[in-house]
Structures are given as C-alpha cells and as structure tokens.
Scaffold this motif. Structure first.
Motif, PDB file in Angstrom:
ATOM      1  N   PRO A  64     -15.998 -89.583 -22.594  1.00 31.66           N
ATOM      2  CA  PRO A  64     -17.470 -89.568 -22.447  1.00 31.66           C
ATOM      3  C   PRO A  64     -17.925 -90.524 -21.358  1.00 31.66           C
ATOM      4  O   PRO A  64     -17.359 -91.611 -21.197  1.00 31.66           O
ATOM      5  CB  PRO A  64     -17.960 -90.005 -23.834  1.00 31.66           C
ATOM      6  N   SER A  65     -18.926 -90.103 -20.617  1.00 27.94           N
ATOM      7  CA  SER A  65     -19.434 -90.929 -19.517  1.00 27.94           C
ATOM      8  C   SER A  65     -20.326 -92.036 -20.076  1.00 27.94           C
ATOM      9  O   SER A  65     -21.250 -91.768 -20.863  1.00 27.94           O
ATOM     10  CB  SER A  65     -20.217 -90.049 -18.538  1.00 27.94           C
ATOM     11  N   ARG A  66     -20.012 -93.257 -19.689  1.00 28.23           N
ATOM     12  CA  ARG A  66     -20.818 -94.401 -20.132  1.00 28.23           C
ATOM     13  C   ARG A  66     -21.180 -95.266 -18.939  1.00 28.23           C
ATOM     14  O   ARG A  66     -20.462 -95.288 -17.953  1.00 28.23           O
ATOM     15  CB  ARG A  66     -20.032 -95.241 -21.146  1.00 28.23           C
ATOM     16  N   MET A  67     -22.285 -96.003 -19.081  1.00 30.27           N
ATOM     17  CA  MET A  67     -22.690 -96.940 -18.032  1.00 30.27           C
ATOM     18  C   MET A  67     -21.659 -98.059 -17.942  1.00 30.27           C
ATOM     19  O   MET A  67     -21.183 -98.565 -18.970  1.00 30.27           O
ATOM     20  CB  MET A  67     -24.062 -97.543 -18.335  1.00 30.27           C
ATOM     21  N   ASN A  68     -21.315 -98.482 -16.705  1.00 29.42           N
ATOM     22  CA  ASN A  68     -20.472 -99.661 -16.564  1.00 29.42           C
ATOM     23  C   ASN A  68     -21.354-100.908 -16.581  1.00 29.42           C
ATOM     24  O   ASN A  68     -22.593-100.817 -16.663  1.00 29.42           O
ATOM     25  CB  ASN A  68     -19.611 -99.573 -15.296  1.00 29.42           C
ATOM     26  N   ASN A  69     -20.735-102.068 -16.509  1.00 28.72           N
ATOM     27  CA  ASN A  69     -21.490-103.323 -16.671  1.00 28.72           C
ATOM     28  C   ASN A  69     -22.592-103.527 -15.624  1.00 28.72           C
ATOM     29  O   ASN A  69     -23.713-103.886 -15.985  1.00 28.72           O
ATOM     30  CB  ASN A  69     -20.525-104.512 -16.675  1.00 28.72           C
ATOM     31  N   PRO A  70     -22.316-103.313 -14.313  1.00 34.19           N
ATOM     32  CA  PRO A  70     -23.406-103.474 -13.338  1.00 34.19           C
ATOM     33  C   PRO A  70     -24.554-102.488 -13.577  1.00 34.19           C
ATOM     34  O   PRO A  70     -25.732-102.854 -13.440  1.00 34.19           O
ATOM     35  CB  PRO A  70     -22.720-103.218 -11.990  1.00 34.19           C
ATOM     36  N   GLU A  71     -24.225-101.242 -13.935  1.00 35.58           N
ATOM     37  CA  GLU A  71     -25.277-100.249 -14.184  1.00 35.58           C
ATOM     38  C   GLU A  71     -26.111-100.635 -15.400  1.00 35.58           C
ATOM     39  O   GLU A  71     -27.341-100.480 -15.397  1.00 35.58           O
ATOM     40  CB  GLU A  71     -24.642 -98.873 -14.407  1.00 35.58           C
ATOM     41  N   LEU A  72     -25.456-101.147 -16.440  1.00 33.16           N
ATOM     42  CA  LEU A  72     -26.174-101.559 -17.655  1.00 33.16           C
ATOM     43  C   LEU A  72     -27.093-102.735 -17.367  1.00 33.16           C
ATOM     44  O   LEU A  72     -28.264-102.749 -17.795  1.00 33.16           O
ATOM     45  CB  LEU A  72     -25.156-101.931 -18.735  1.00 33.16           C
ATOM     46  N   LEU A  73     -26.591-103.724 -16.610  1.00 33.87           N
ATOM     47  CA  LEU A  73     -27.426-104.861 -16.224  1.00 33.87           C
ATOM     48  C   LEU A  73     -28.603-104.389 -15.387  1.00 33.87           C
ATOM     49  O   LEU A  73     -29.747-104.834 -15.580  1.00 33.87           O
ATOM     50  CB  LEU A  73     -26.588-105.885 -15.441  1.00 33.87           C
ATOM     51  N   GLY A  74     -28.332-103.484 -14.438  1.00 35.22           N
ATOM     52  CA  GLY A  74     -29.401-102.962 -13.580  1.00 35.22           C
ATOM     53  C   GLY A  74     -30.483-102.271 -14.387  1.00 35.22           C
ATOM     54  O   GLY A  74     -31.681-102.456 -14.130  1.00 35.22           O
ATOM     55  N   GLN A  75     -30.073-101.477 -15.394  1.00 34.59           N
ATOM     56  CA  GLN A  75     -31.061-100.770 -16.221  1.00 34.59           C
ATOM     57  C   GLN A  75     -31.908-101.754 -17.014  1.00 34.59           C
ATOM     58  O   GLN A  75     -33.133-101.578 -17.145  1.00 34.59           O
ATOM     59  CB  GLN A  75     -30.346 -99.802 -17.160  1.00 34.59           C
ATOM     60  N   TYR A  76     -31.270-102.803 -17.559  1.00 31.79           N
ATOM     61  CA  TYR A  76     -32.025-103.824 -18.293  1.00 31.79           C
ATOM     62  C   TYR A  76     -33.054-104.495 -17.381  1.00 31.79           C
ATOM     63  O   TYR A  76     -34.199-104.735 -17.778  1.00 31.79           O
ATOM     64  CB  TYR A  76     -31.074-104.883 -18.862  1.00 31.79           C
TER      65      TYR A  76
END
Length: 342
Positions: A64-76
């Motif tokens: 399953p496709s999941r956000m990586n750490n930089p993408e998750l931080l960026g979304q926050y």
C-alpha cells in the motif's frame, strides 16, 4: 567424509587457482549481502516498513502506498499554515516549508525507486541466482571428490587381482567425473570478474541517483530560503523582538549563498554584481518579481510573482533591501525576491 574429518583418510586437494576462485566468490557473496542490506537500511530506515515490503514482495502483491516522512511533515506544515491563516507571516512560511518538504519527499521516492532497480536488484540477482548456481556446482564437486577419494581408498585395500582391476576402473571413471565437474565449477567461478564489472556499473548508477537527489534537495531548499529571505525582519516587526533577534538568521542565507556559488547552475555572481552596481549608482532598474511577498508593515511593498517593478537604492539602506515602485505605490522590497532585468 567422516574418515577425512577424523584424519584417517587422504583428501584430494583442489588446485590453487580453483581455491583462489572459490575464496573470491565467497568474499564477493559476503560483502554483496552486507552492502545490499545496509543500502536497504539507508533508503528505508524503518525496519517495520522494510519487513512489510518484503512480505508483500514474497506474496507478489503491491505494498500500500503511504506518505514518507518528508511528505508527512510537509502535510502537517501545510495544514498548520492554513489553520493559522495563509495571510499571516507564520502561516505563509509554514505553507511554503510544507510544499518544499513534500517536494523533497517526492525526490526521496524517486531515489528509492531508481536505486532499487539499478543497484539493489542486480545485487540481489547475484545472491539469489548466480551464487546459488555456484553453490550447487560446488556441492557437486565436493561429492565427486568424495567419490574419487573413496575409490582410491578401495583400490589401496584391494588385494585380489580382479578386485584391483575393478577398483582401478572405478578410479578412472570417478577421476574423469571429478575433473569434468572441476572444470564446470572453474568456468562459473571465473564469471565473478564479470560480476564485479557489472556491479561497478550499478554502483555508478546508484551514485548518480544520489547525486540527482541531493542536488534536487539543495535546489528546493535554496528556493525556499529565497522565499523566506525576509522572514527575520517580518518576525521582528510582528513580535516586537529586540534588534538582536534576527542576527542569528543572517548566517543561514550567507551560508547558502556561499555554498551555491560552487554550483554552475546558480548565477549568484551575476545577481550580486548587478545589485552592487545598482546600489553604487543613483539610477534605477527594472526587476521581475520571483515570488509573492506580503508586506509586513506600511514601509514595505507587497509583491506578486512575475510582475515587473522599478527598483533603486537609497543611501543608508539595509544591504538586503531595495526601494520598489509600482505606479504610485512605493516601499521596501527584499532583493532575494527579485531578478534584475537588463
């Protein structure tokens, strides 16, 4: 085999060249496994994620496709910026930082994908393919050698002429089979040199993928730094801090500027010389706005990306600012948001 281990039977030794090839193959296998595993750790530091990807791969299913750490931080950061208000200095900065983090996350995905195809897969193919074949043929060689040594032992023990003749015939046959298997194993082992050459090309591809990734990250952060170039003064005016507060942030733009000077793609020297000429003269120049900018107070001029304004310098002005004019409006503008036009 048991008598050999107990030291009661003689053992046919392999020739030195074949022993060297076997040693080289074992060494290649050992270090290929270590490099491969550590590269996987580098690209995916989370052990749980690595195990999950391994399980899905064995089940021949797509993970399953999941956000990586930089993408998750960026979304926050983007969500927080929208919550605080895109019109505020902090909210606007958070949104810009979040967008950059998401771009870095995308570059990170591309690095992992490229490295997996061009570097990890060839290494894994060697471990699970070529080396398994070598191991199989090496085991066959071991068995042929044991057959040969057993036949030699029976020949030594044979006392009757007929038994001796039969044993001699058996030794000839087992010797022939051993020599044939030794030649097959030798040819396979000599392919290790070709494996090294192939892995060298794969290593170059991996280095190129890393170079592209780090260059992209640097450029993204350089662009972000330009967009946030006026942040210290905005922060100062919004929070009524003492004049010493922005001093710490001065080193960051200057550090990035000095680092970017080494990259041929960044023409800092041209921009710097153009601004220096403008500051030393009493004339004005046209400049194109690179990014949107919200004025922090009445002394500054708000800007829109891609618009063209007139800029000039006045005596005693801060080195990071110019005066900008658009029709009847005028005010200070940060130079990092401008591109001087000829």
């Amino acid at each position: 085999f048991t008598e050999e281990k107990l030291g009661q039977a003689e053992k046919t030794e392999l020739d030195a060249h074949l022993e060297n090839l076997l040693s080289k193959a074992e060494c290649t296998k050992l270090w290929t496994e270590k490099i491969m595993k550590q590269t996987e750790v580098l690209l995916q530091p989370n052990p749980n994620a690595r195990i999950e990807e391994f399980v899905y791969e064995k089940l021949d299913r797509k993970a399953p496709s999941r956000m990586n750490n930089p993408e998750l931080l960026g979304q926050y950061m983007i969500d927080a910026g929208n919550e605080f208000g895109p019109g505020t200095a902090y909210g606007n900065a958070l949104i810009k930082c979040g967008e950059t983090q998401k771009r870095i996350g995308t570059a990170d995905r591309e690095l992992i994908q490229t490295s997996a195809i061009n570097f990890l897969t060839p290494l894994r193919n060697f471990i699970e393919g070529d080396y398994k074949t070598i191991t199989k043929e090496r085991k066959l060689l071991q068995n042929k050698r044991l057959d040969l040594d057993a036949a030699k032992t029976r020949l030594k023990k044979a006392k009757v002429a007929e038994a001796r003749a039969a044993s001699e015939q058996e030794v000839r046959i087992t010797q022939s089979e051993f020599d044939r298997q030794a030649e097959i194993t030798r040819l396979l082992l000599e392919g290790i040199s070709s494996t090294h050459a192939h892995h060298l090309r794969c290593l170059n591809d991996f280095v190129e993928a890393q170079m592209t990734y780090y260059a992209q990250c640097y450029q993204y952060m350089l662009d972000l730094q330009k967009q946030l170039g006026s942040f210290p003064s905005t922060f100062l005016s919004n929070n009524n801090q003492s004049s010493s507060a922005p001093a710490q942030s001065v080193s960051t733009p200057s550090l990035l500027a000095s680092a970017s000077a080494s990259l041929p793609s960044v023409s800092n020297s041209i921009v710097t010389s153009g601004i220096s000429e403008l500051k030393s003269s009493s004339g004005n120049r046209k400049a194109r706005v690179l990014y949107d900018y919200d004025a922090a107070n009445s002394s500054e001029l708000s800007l829109l990306a891609d618009e063209v304004i007139t800029v000039y310098s006045i005596p005693g002005m801060d080195s990071d600012w110019l005066m900008g004019e658009r029709g009847n409006q005028k005010g200070k503008v940060p130079i990092t948001y401008l591109e001087l036009l000829n």
